[in-house]
Design a protein around this motif. Sequence first.
Motif, PDB file in Angstrom:
ATOM      1  N   VAL A 172       0.843  -1.200   0.000  1.00 35.38           N
ATOM      2  CA  VAL A 172       0.000   0.000   0.000  1.00 35.38           C
ATOM      3  C   VAL A 172       0.878   1.251   0.000  1.00 35.38           C
ATOM      4  O   VAL A 172       1.836   1.360   0.769  1.00 35.38           O
ATOM      5  N   VAL A 173       0.532   2.198  -0.865  1.00 37.29           N
ATOM      6  CA  VAL A 173       1.260   3.469  -0.974  1.00 37.29           C
ATOM      7  C   VAL A 173       0.447   4.552  -0.274  1.00 37.29           C
ATOM      8  O   VAL A 173      -0.733   4.739  -0.586  1.00 37.29           O
ATOM      9  N   TYR A 174       1.053   5.283   0.650  1.00 32.47           N
ATOM     10  CA  TYR A 174       0.361   6.337   1.402  1.00 32.47           C
ATOM     11  C   TYR A 174       0.759   7.718   0.893  1.00 32.47           C
ATOM     12  O   TYR A 174       1.921   7.951   0.522  1.00 32.47           O
ATOM     13  N   LEU A 175      -0.233   8.630   0.905  1.00 32.04           N
ATOM     14  CA  LEU A 175       0.013  10.008   0.477  1.00 32.04           C
ATOM     15  C   LEU A 175      -0.641  10.977   1.459  1.00 32.04           C
ATOM     16  O   LEU A 175      -1.717  10.690   2.000  1.00 32.04           O
ATOM     17  N   VAL A 176      -0.015  12.119   1.657  1.00 26.29           N
ATOM     18  CA  VAL A 176      -0.586  13.213   2.428  1.00 26.29           C
ATOM     19  C   VAL A 176      -0.522  14.463   1.560  1.00 26.29           C
ATOM     20  O   VAL A 176       0.556  14.855   1.110  1.00 26.29           O
ATOM     21  N   ASN A 177      -1.688  15.026   1.287  1.00 27.99           N
ATOM     22  CA  ASN A 177      -1.790  16.199   0.410  1.00 27.99           C
ATOM     23  C   ASN A 177      -1.083  15.969  -0.927  1.00 27.99           C
ATOM     24  O   ASN A 177      -0.399  16.851  -1.454  1.00 27.99           O
ATOM     25  N   GLY A 178      -1.233  14.753  -1.465  1.00 31.36           N
ATOM     26  CA  GLY A 178      -0.668  14.420  -2.767  1.00 31.36           C
ATOM     27  C   GLY A 178       0.794  14.046  -2.749  1.00 31.36           C
ATOM     28  O   GLY A 178       1.334  13.610  -3.770  1.00 31.36           O
ATOM     29  N   LYS A 179       1.470  14.167  -1.615  1.00 34.53           N
ATOM     30  CA  LYS A 179       2.891  13.843  -1.518  1.00 34.53           C
ATOM     31  C   LYS A 179       3.049  12.411  -1.018  1.00 34.53           C
ATOM     32  O   LYS A 179       2.447  12.019  -0.027  1.00 34.53           O
ATOM     33  N   VAL A 180       3.888  11.640  -1.699  1.00 34.94           N
ATOM     34  CA  VAL A 180       4.097  10.243  -1.327  1.00 34.94           C
ATOM     35  C   VAL A 180       4.834  10.160   0.008  1.00 34.94           C
ATOM     36  O   VAL A 180       5.887  10.758   0.198  1.00 34.94           O
ATOM     37  N   MET A 181       4.252   9.392   0.938  1.00 36.67           N
ATOM     38  CA  MET A 181       4.863   9.175   2.246  1.00 36.67           C
ATOM     39  C   MET A 181       5.659   7.873   2.298  1.00 36.67           C
ATOM     40  O   MET A 181       6.493   7.686   3.188  1.00 36.67           O
ATOM     41  N   GLY A 182       5.367   6.968   1.362  1.00 32.33           N
ATOM     42  CA  GLY A 182       6.057   5.680   1.368  1.00 32.33           C
ATOM     43  C   GLY A 182       5.066   4.539   1.370  1.00 32.33           C
ATOM     44  O   GLY A 182       3.850   4.734   1.284  1.00 32.33           O
ATOM     45  N   ARG A 183       5.585   3.309   1.494  1.00 36.92           N
ATOM     46  CA  ARG A 183       4.752   2.110   1.469  1.00 36.92           C
ATOM     47  C   ARG A 183       4.728   1.432   2.833  1.00 36.92           C
ATOM     48  O   ARG A 183       5.655   1.547   3.631  1.00 36.92           O
ATOM     49  N   GLY A 184       3.646   0.700   3.066  1.00 36.83           N
ATOM     50  CA  GLY A 184       3.539  -0.138   4.247  1.00 36.83           C
ATOM     51  C   GLY A 184       3.721   0.600   5.559  1.00 36.83           C
ATOM     52  O   GLY A 184       3.363   1.773   5.692  1.00 36.83           O
ATOM     53  N   ASP A 185       4.310  -0.075   6.538  1.00 31.80           N
ATOM     54  CA  ASP A 185       4.459   0.508   7.874  1.00 31.80           C
ATOM     55  C   ASP A 185       5.376   1.722   7.875  1.00 31.80           C
ATOM     56  O   ASP A 185       5.129   2.696   8.593  1.00 31.80           O
ATOM     57  N   GLU A 186       6.416   1.693   7.060  1.00 35.25           N
ATOM     58  CA  GLU A 186       7.311   2.852   6.994  1.00 35.25           C
ATOM     59  C   GLU A 186       6.567   4.071   6.464  1.00 35.25           C
ATOM     60  O   GLU A 186       6.703   5.183   6.993  1.00 35.25           O
TER      61      GLU A 186
END
Length: 543
Positions: free
Chosen positions: A298-312
């Motif tokens: 899973v890829v996470y984003l905050v305000n369109g900026k990539v935060m990274g994948r998974g737990d990290e």
Amino acid sequence: MSRNLLSESNFIHIVLLSLAAAFLAPAVSTTSCGDESDPQRKIFDTTFTWRPYYGLPESLKQNMPFYVGGRFVGFGEKGFKAAIEKFKKLPGGTSVVWGPDCGKMSSSADDSVLAEELYPDLWKDFKQIAKERGIILSSNRWPVSAEVDEPPELPDAEYIEPGTPAKKGEIILKWKPEKGKYTEIFDYWNVQAWPVYYLDGKESGRGPDGFLATLKKLRDYPAGSRLRIVYRDITERYYDPPGIGMFNIELRELIAVKKHRLVIECPKGQCPKEANCTARCRFTWRNFRSLETPHKEVVYLVNGKVMGRGDEGFDNVLEELRKLPPGSLLEYPCYFLHAQAYGMEEREAFEAKNPVPFKHREVEFMNVIRDRGFVVDRDGILYWPKTKFRSISRFDEEREGDWFLESLLRFAVIVRGGAEPSKADVVISWKQDRDKWRNPISKATYLYNGEKIGAGTSGFLAALQRLESLDDGATVRIDPVCIRTRGPFADAVIMKGHRHFETSGEEPFRGLVDLLAELAAKKHFRVEVVPDEGRPNHCPGGK
């Protein structure tokens, strides 16, 4: 995109941002999107739409408003003729998507075209001009005004309650029904309920014509004024007071050009929950294609900026959220079952489980929300569980497709209509059986300059890792993407900055495209995508 619907949280901005293009628009108002594969040859695609008033006498339907490129051009016969004059100026090869086409609405048993029904001679003229000029005609359910170049983003509105004293130079826009013709909620389709508009206490007129007159007057006010829009009832924001939503592009442009400060007066106790939040944050995720998706993918984003994948990646999300001011508005998705396929008890039980990709860390997340005092707003995404007819569970693929295209086409160029792509430093390609239900995306094989480098998520990540070693400014080609650029289209995609196209399938790397976007921005890559020009992937209504 043409398939996108306006969310309630965005509606306020649209309602408050609505009416200058009729006066500020160029001679031909169309999508600002030249031919991506040949910058020297400029072709501008556009839309031709009308807003029908269902259930009204024919004499009132004759006052139907018409739009070209999302901009109002006139009412009834006069509006249709004004649209035709604009089409006469379009170059050959232009795509014009018209609608609404009732035949493509799954809920409609009526295949008729209202504009053709009311104005058969003008409809023939429209089709004949298109034929003579080589214009490509397609129809959509509702070709919305997303193709219009959007004006600059406006600052968030300030929300106030009745009785708040007006500041010096404040402009006050309000409306009220004609005597004896008001029901507590404006009936959009009932012209008898159209309100009378007032600007600074002076009547401007009734209904759409009255709002156009209001816009003309607004243009004469000094730049940077406070514009207060007064609502009698909070439901008016969602039921579209007639005239305002009809001209949302125009009002939005006027406010942007004049740099007005937007103020919304809501009835006492009815200000929306996001009113006057100290900040706004959009938290979302990609590549969560079903509840069976491993968290590490899973890829996470905050305000369109990539935060990274998974737990990290989720650790980085929590860190970003802790930086927000107390009382901020936090927006993130939730999932729901289709109301026509599942009963109330099943739907409520599913929603109570709150399925999210970070379920094992949900307590941490909720603690941050509580400690920071966030106001939460969640938008719903449709979920389809496994059945005997469907081998995998699946989230709304149309929403996923919209996300993918919006991300991809922020940095990629479509090589259209068989044009020659640029000489590429790297070509990334993939192979997969197109039967998406029997062959999940994990089976897709990726190739890097023809060399197999892996399958599924790990294969795409391996391609990204190799791209890291390229020089800045390198040209990267992705071949193929599931896009069809040759019209006419069954379900045209309308996006700012791009000519019309439609999808012909789904790429296996859809949920990972934001990782490529981040890398392309960092390394200043030129990214070209080559359409497969396949058959349309989606025909609305099944007709």
